[in-house]
Design a protein around this motif. Structure first.
Motif, PDB file in Angstrom:
ATOM      1  N   THR A 123      20.385 -71.192  55.058  1.00  0.00           N
ATOM      2  CA  THR A 123      20.971 -70.549  53.873  1.00  0.00           C
ATOM      3  C   THR A 123      21.919 -69.431  54.277  1.00  0.00           C
ATOM      4  O   THR A 123      23.029 -69.308  53.742  1.00  0.00           O
ATOM      5  N   LYS A 124      21.489 -68.602  55.254  1.00  0.00           N
ATOM      6  CA  LYS A 124      22.345 -67.499  55.725  1.00  0.00           C
ATOM      7  C   LYS A 124      23.653 -68.033  56.310  1.00  0.00           C
ATOM      8  O   LYS A 124      24.736 -67.502  56.046  1.00  0.00           O
ATOM      9  N   LEU A 125      23.541 -69.086  57.133  1.00  0.00           N
ATOM     10  CA  LEU A 125      24.730 -69.657  57.775  1.00  0.00           C
ATOM     11  C   LEU A 125      25.710 -70.211  56.737  1.00  0.00           C
ATOM     12  O   LEU A 125      26.914 -69.955  56.804  1.00  0.00           O
TER      13      LEU A 125
ATOM     14  N   ASP B 279      17.440 -65.979  65.601  1.00  0.00           N
ATOM     15  CA  ASP B 279      16.075 -66.079  65.065  1.00  0.00           C
ATOM     16  C   ASP B 279      15.343 -67.327  65.547  1.00  0.00           C
ATOM     17  O   ASP B 279      14.170 -67.534  65.208  1.00  0.00           O
TER      18      ASP B 279
ATOM     19  N   ASN C  22      15.715 -70.615  55.891  1.00  0.00           N
ATOM     20  CA  ASN C  22      16.291 -69.279  55.689  1.00  0.00           C
ATOM     21  C   ASN C  22      17.534 -69.086  56.553  1.00  0.00           C
ATOM     22  O   ASN C  22      18.539 -68.524  56.106  1.00  0.00           O
ATOM     23  N   ILE C  23      17.459 -69.576  57.815  1.00  0.00           N
ATOM     24  CA  ILE C  23      18.622 -69.486  58.705  1.00  0.00           C
ATOM     25  C   ILE C  23      19.766 -70.321  58.135  1.00  0.00           C
ATOM     26  O   ILE C  23      20.925 -69.884  58.101  1.00  0.00           O
TER      27      ILE C  23
ATOM     28  N   ASP D   2      25.876 -69.488  53.526  1.00  0.00           N
ATOM     29  CA  ASP D   2      26.402 -68.404  52.682  1.00  0.00           C
ATOM     30  C   ASP D   2      27.542 -67.669  53.378  1.00  0.00           C
ATOM     31  O   ASP D   2      28.448 -67.142  52.726  1.00  0.00           O
ATOM     32  N   ASN D   3      27.482 -67.634  54.717  1.00  0.00           N
ATOM     33  CA  ASN D   3      28.460 -66.878  55.495  1.00  0.00           C
ATOM     34  C   ASN D   3      29.680 -67.716  55.898  1.00  0.00           C
ATOM     35  O   ASN D   3      30.647 -67.195  56.440  1.00  0.00           O
TER      36      ASN D   3
ATOM     37  N   HIS E 234      20.904 -69.994  66.727  1.00  0.00           N
ATOM     38  CA  HIS E 234      20.771 -68.729  65.994  1.00  0.00           C
ATOM     39  C   HIS E 234      19.781 -67.793  66.702  1.00  0.00           C
ATOM     40  O   HIS E 234      18.783 -68.255  67.274  1.00  0.00           O
TER      41      HIS E 234
END
Length: 608
Positions: free
Chosen positions: A320-322, A264, A317-318, A324-325, A262
């Protein structure tokens, strides 16, 4: 369809407590088996810890210098669970990679790592039992939850409160019915009827609706297969689970890999470098280790703990984003444990290979999905248990189908795998002749075995009765094998049965091991149980048992025979002693069926 299951328990709580006691018994039995087998004698007695690397989340990799014995080398393979025993603590993990002198173990969780030397032994997957206990506790505590009510209805309790699905759904296609049913359903898919195809079609529709979907599987093989299908369809898929047990082609889509790649991650990488330097300093050996040095080490460990917490928060946080997407998330039951604790919920949950799933894994599917569907075949083999008392337990799917009125059972009646002659006996015996062969069913019509048999029958039995065929056992853990059948299989391949399109299966591990040794990789061999869910153009079924008493052991299990008879697409070749096997009615009926619809041949035709 088939035998009726009687309700054995007075309440859902009573049934769940029974499942819990079964798992306790199974865990202790599995542990005792390990100890009885003398796994400790095969252990690496002194492994020197050379490096400890933080990977991602709560995952670490420990690198050891080893000098394994010949016995230890037998089990040193990626994915194998291991126990690391030091003077201060015991640590569980899985082998990540190994050479003759180096061993890398992947570990989840935080440990002190105060020891520099460990004994490393093969172990069993205890963490799965821990997760199942957590799921059971959740079910017993959340009695007012809608998921608890759904579980009651599925297992035959509180049926008066159970809502009815739309009546028009009964005439809809299987795909339409999945989207008409509002809470849960069972996809009853006999062999070759396209359970996984249906699952992927449903995933594509869910994707188009921008809704979330999770697929849970009991095995890594099943998970990886779903991921590969999703990738072919251009679905954005993420794989959860133990990365040491995942196919190399699937690893780029594993959550840990995606986090590491990622954008980030750059700042996190800087923190990881700093963390490693602190850990190295904290763990360094000093000749004089007094109060001042102890305080310094304590301060360094505190600093490392804070930095690790910062890294984990950023990675979380990364993650969760992954997730969710993602358009599809695929996981084993044990791999989904962390997300269960976080309370992640999905619009749809599909439990694939539900017949082979333990009950708590199926509970998990209900608790994390607004709608949950179980895909499988209750007429085939369920989960594999070690304890002899657990050999005849009903699978969750078997109970769910039996206790349903039929409104939530979606029966797939069209098969696409095998020639009708191969389907005939299992269809009549196990499925009340309800399976139809679809006009688009595909097998290799160009596959011709007439150069071996004189003609091209889809199904035949080579009878070893009257020959010197004899079952044998050997070793510490005896399993049956039959040299005559092994020699016959070698002869068939020598006569021209195409090896690359053939799988040899047998009920007995002893026979499979000897066949693997004889084949030297020239053909593929597996046990019947391991080959469930797979297919091959040609299947040679070595039945092994040959004795004067008519003893056939666990071949009496109709589910095992059903699996064995439904793997072949073009040709099914059985090898067995009718004198032994046909002392049971099921084999008598099978022999008569092949006599009528296929061919019976004698082993003497193939003896030189």
């Amino acid at each position: 369809m088939g035998r009726t299951i009687k309700q054995e328990f007075g309440s859902l709580e009573e049934e769940i407590l029974n499942v819990k006691s079964i798992l306790v018994k199974e865990r202790e039995f599995e542990r005792s088996l390990f100890l009885e087998k003398g796994e400790q004698s095969k252990a690496i007695q002194a492994a020197e810890l050379e490096d400890l690397k933080f990977v991602v989340g709560n995952t670490w990799r420990a690198e050891f210098k080893i000098s394994p014995s010949t016995k230890a080398k037998e089990w040193l393979k990626p994915g194998i669970p291991v126990l690391l025993k030091g003077n201060s603590e015991s640590i569980f993990g899985n082998i990540y990679k190994t050479t003759d002198t180096q061993l890398t173990v992947q570990i989840r969780g935080d440990y002190e790592w105060e020891d520099s030397e460990f004994q490393i032994s093969k172990w069993f997957q205890e963490s799965t039992y821990d997760l199942y206990n957590e799921i059971i506790s959740k079910v017993l505590e959340d009695k007012d939850d809608l998921s608890h009510k759904k579980l009651k209805w599925i297992l035959g309790f509180g049926l008066g409160e159970k809502p009815n699905p739309p009546k028009q759904g009964l005439t809809a296609t299987p795909l339409e019915r999945i989207f008409q049913i509002a809470d849960y359903g069972m996809i009853f898919g006999p062999p070759g009827t396209g359970k996984t195809t249906l699952l992927m079609q449903a995933v594509e529709i869910i994707k188009s609706k921008n809704e979330s979907v999770l697929t849970l599987c009991p095995t890594n093989f099943a998970c990886d297969y779903i991921v590969e299908l999703a990738l072919k369809k251009g679905i954005r898929v993420i794989r959860l689970g133990n990365s040491t047990k995942i196919k190399e082609e699937v690893l780029p889509h594993h959550i840990d890999h995606l986090i590491q790649e990622h954008p980030d991650q750059k700042q996190i990488h800087n923190w990881q470098t700093e963390l490693k330097a602190i850990q190295k300093k904290a763990n360094s050996w000093k000749r004089n280790f007094g109060k001042e040095e102890r305080e310094e080490r304590k301060a360094l460990k505190k600093e490392a703990k804070f930095l690790l917490s910062t890294i984990r928060e950023a990675e979380s946080n990364i993650r969760t984003k992954l997730l969710d997407n993602a358009e599809l998330i695929v996981s084993t039951f044990s791999g989904f444990g962390n997300e269960l604790k976080k309370g992640r919920e999905f619009d749809y949950v599909f439990v694939d290979e539900a017949t082979q799933s333990l009950d708590p894994g199926c509970y998990l599917g209900i608790y994390v999905g607004k709608k949950t569907f179980f895909f499988g075949d209750p007429k085939q083999l369920g989960a594999s248990f070690s304890h002899p008392d657990h050999g005849s337990l009903h699978s969750f799917l078997e109970k769910a189908v039996a206790f349903d009125s039929g409104e939530r059972v979606i029966f797939l009646e069209k098969q696409f795998r095998m020639k009708p002659e191969i389907l005939g006996f299992p269809n009549k015996t196990y499925y009340e002749s309800k399976i139809l062969t679809h006009p688009d069913a595909k097998w290799n019509n160009n596959l011709d075995i007439s150069h071996v048999f004189g003609n091209n029958p889809p199904i035949l039995w080579i009878d070893t009765a009257g020959s010197d065929s004899e079952e044998e056992t050997e070793g510490e853990e005896p399993s049956f094998f039959n040299h005559t059948e092994i020699q016959l299989i070698e002869t068939l391949f020598r006569l021209g049965i195409p090896k690359e399109q053939t799988t040899v299966i047998s009920p007995y591990r002893g026979q499979v091991e000897k066949l693997i040794n004889v084949s030297s990789g020239r053909w593929f061999t597996q046990t019947i149980d391991s080959f469930q869910g797979r297919e091959s153009e040609i299947v040679i079924l070595s039945l092994v048992r040959s004795n004067s008493d008519g003893e056939i052991g666990f071949l009496l299990n109709p589910k095992r025979l059903n699996v064995a008879l439904t793997r072949a697409k073009s040709h099914l070749i059985l090898i067995g002693d009718s004198g032994t096997l046909c002392q049971t009615k099921e084999f008598q009926d099978l022999y008569s069926y092949i006599e009528s619809e296929g061919e019976i041949r004698s082993i003497y035709e193939f003896m030189e």
